[in-house]
Design a protein around this motif. Structure first.
Motif, PDB file in Angstrom:
ATOM      1  N   THR A 139      -6.510  -3.143   5.740  1.00 15.14           N
ATOM      2  CA  THR A 139      -7.242  -3.228   4.490  1.00 15.14           C
ATOM      3  C   THR A 139      -7.723  -3.943   3.981  1.00 15.14           C
ATOM      4  O   THR A 139      -7.956  -4.439   2.780  1.00 15.14           O
ATOM      5  N   TYR A 145       0.763  -1.288   0.140  1.00 15.45           N
ATOM      6  CA  TYR A 145      -0.105  -0.314   0.133  1.00 15.45           C
ATOM      7  C   TYR A 145       0.701   1.640  -0.091  1.00 15.45           C
ATOM      8  O   TYR A 145       0.842   2.537   1.104  1.00 15.45           O
ATOM      9  N   ASN A 146       2.243   1.340  -0.854  1.00 15.26           N
ATOM     10  CA  ASN A 146       2.861   2.562  -1.054  1.00 15.26           C
ATOM     11  C   ASN A 146       3.528   3.268   0.216  1.00 15.26           C
ATOM     12  O   ASN A 146       4.266   3.422   0.655  1.00 15.26           O
ATOM     13  N   PRO A 202      -2.648  -5.580   7.334  1.00 15.09           N
ATOM     14  CA  PRO A 202      -2.674  -4.353   6.978  1.00 15.09           C
ATOM     15  C   PRO A 202      -4.523  -4.455   7.262  1.00 15.09           C
ATOM     16  O   PRO A 202      -4.921  -5.738   6.641  1.00 15.09           O
ATOM     17  N   TRP A 227       7.351  -0.757   7.167  1.00  9.95           N
ATOM     18  CA  TRP A 227       5.953  -0.756   7.165  1.00  9.95           C
ATOM     19  C   TRP A 227       5.813  -0.914   9.085  1.00  9.95           C
ATOM     20  O   TRP A 227       5.214  -1.446   9.431  1.00  9.95           O
ATOM     21  N   TYR A 254       1.229   6.197   1.856  1.00  8.32           N
ATOM     22  CA  TYR A 254       0.475   5.383   2.184  1.00  8.32           C
ATOM     23  C   TYR A 254      -1.416   5.164   2.333  1.00  8.32           C
ATOM     24  O   TYR A 254      -1.904   5.987   2.955  1.00  8.32           O
ATOM     25  N   VAL A 255      -1.755   3.901   1.840  1.00  6.34           N
ATOM     26  CA  VAL A 255      -2.986   3.877   1.878  1.00  6.34           C
ATOM     27  C   VAL A 255      -3.767   3.687   3.318  1.00  6.34           C
ATOM     28  O   VAL A 255      -2.689   2.328   3.382  1.00  6.34           O
ATOM     29  N   THR A 256      -4.741   3.762   3.715  1.00  6.00           N
ATOM     30  CA  THR A 256      -5.469   2.870   4.348  1.00  6.00           C
ATOM     31  C   THR A 256      -6.658   3.376   4.736  1.00  6.00           C
ATOM     32  O   THR A 256      -6.852   4.169   3.658  1.00  6.00           O
TER      33      THR A 256
END
Length: 262
Positions: A196, A62-63, A194, A69, A226-228
């Motif tokens: 997600t 996620y980037n 994660p 992470w 970062y995608v959340t």
């Protein structure tokens, strides 16, 4: 003799208790510093092995790079966990000092939580320095926000610790249950898996956990792209923090004599 103010007496008590705690924490066991570093390193190595076997060698998540992470999430969670669990034994460990009327049970909890946050912050800085040397993306994109979220996770751990220090002093079994709960909390807080990736119907339940909001916000401050989940909100964790701290301080005032005598 010049009379000291209440604040000067409190600062003197905190300083003396801090020196006592830091010697006991870092010098009593010659392997103390090793275990502080070994635990996150072992956890990171284990998760890297599992990820390589199950998902292959893909490095992006996620980037965000997977290793940074994971490090950010684990150390953020450990900061909360250590403040929560080590507060449980703080009152008993300092019971001999309560014969001095200047020393209160709440002082033992506050000093121990400050010590834990100091040690965990130092360890985090060591990981960041090692990450820079190993060319890992461990420098935060938003450093001021990262420091504020780190402080927020510490304050949340302190709030829970204040509450549990009283509850476990009155009912010792509560302390045992709280320590056991630290293990499932690691799995339910988005530290290793994660959030997600979880099924959509689980998201509302996962988001009820305030630790998730703190850990994910910390990651967003380190990895700007970062995608959340869009529902992540640090203020939600602060609502819990302020409530727990207020309740914990009130319980310390109400049961001060019981804690000294228990």
């Amino acid at each position: 003799m010049k009379t000291r103010s209440s604040w000067q007496v409190t600062c003197a008590v905190w300083h003396a208790m801090f020196m006592r705690e830091i010697v006991a924490r870092t010098m009593k066991d010659r392997m103390a510093w090793f275990w502080m570093l070994a635990e996150p390193i072992a956890m990171i190595s284990l998760m890297l092995l599992i990820r390589t076997i199950v998902l292959g060698r893909s490095n992006m998540l996620y980037n965000a790079e997977f290793v940074p992470w994971l490090i950010v999430g684990l150390l953020g969670f450990f900061l909360f966990r250590e403040n929560m669990t080590r507060s449980i034994g703080a009152v008993d460990a300092n019971k001999t000092l309560f014969s001095y009327r200047q020393v209160k049970p709440v002082d033992a909890v506050l000093v121990r939580c400050f010590l834990e946050s100091t040690l965990k912050s130092f360890i985090f800085l060591l990981f960041i320095a090692a990450g820079v040397l190993l060319d890992l993306k461990l420098l935060p994109d938003l450093p001021l926000e990262a420091m504020f979220v780190w402080l927020s996770l510490w304050m949340f751990g302190l709030g829970i610790g204040l509450l549990l220090s009283v509850a476990s002093g009155l009912v010792p079994e509560i302390g045992t249950v709280a320590r056991i709960m630290a293990i499932p909390l690691l799995l339910l807080s988005g530290v290793i898996i994660p959030i997600t990736m979880l099924p959509t119907f689980l998201h509302p339940y996962i988001l009820m956990n305030p630790i998730v909001h703190g850990v994910e916000t910390l990651r967003m401050s380190f990895f700007e792209r970062y995608v959340t989940l869009p529902e992540i909100d640090l203020m939600y964790m602060w609502y819990w923090t302020l409530t727990m701290m207020a309740l914990g301080l009130m319980l310390h005032i109400r049961f001060e004599m019981r804690l000294k005598e228990a």
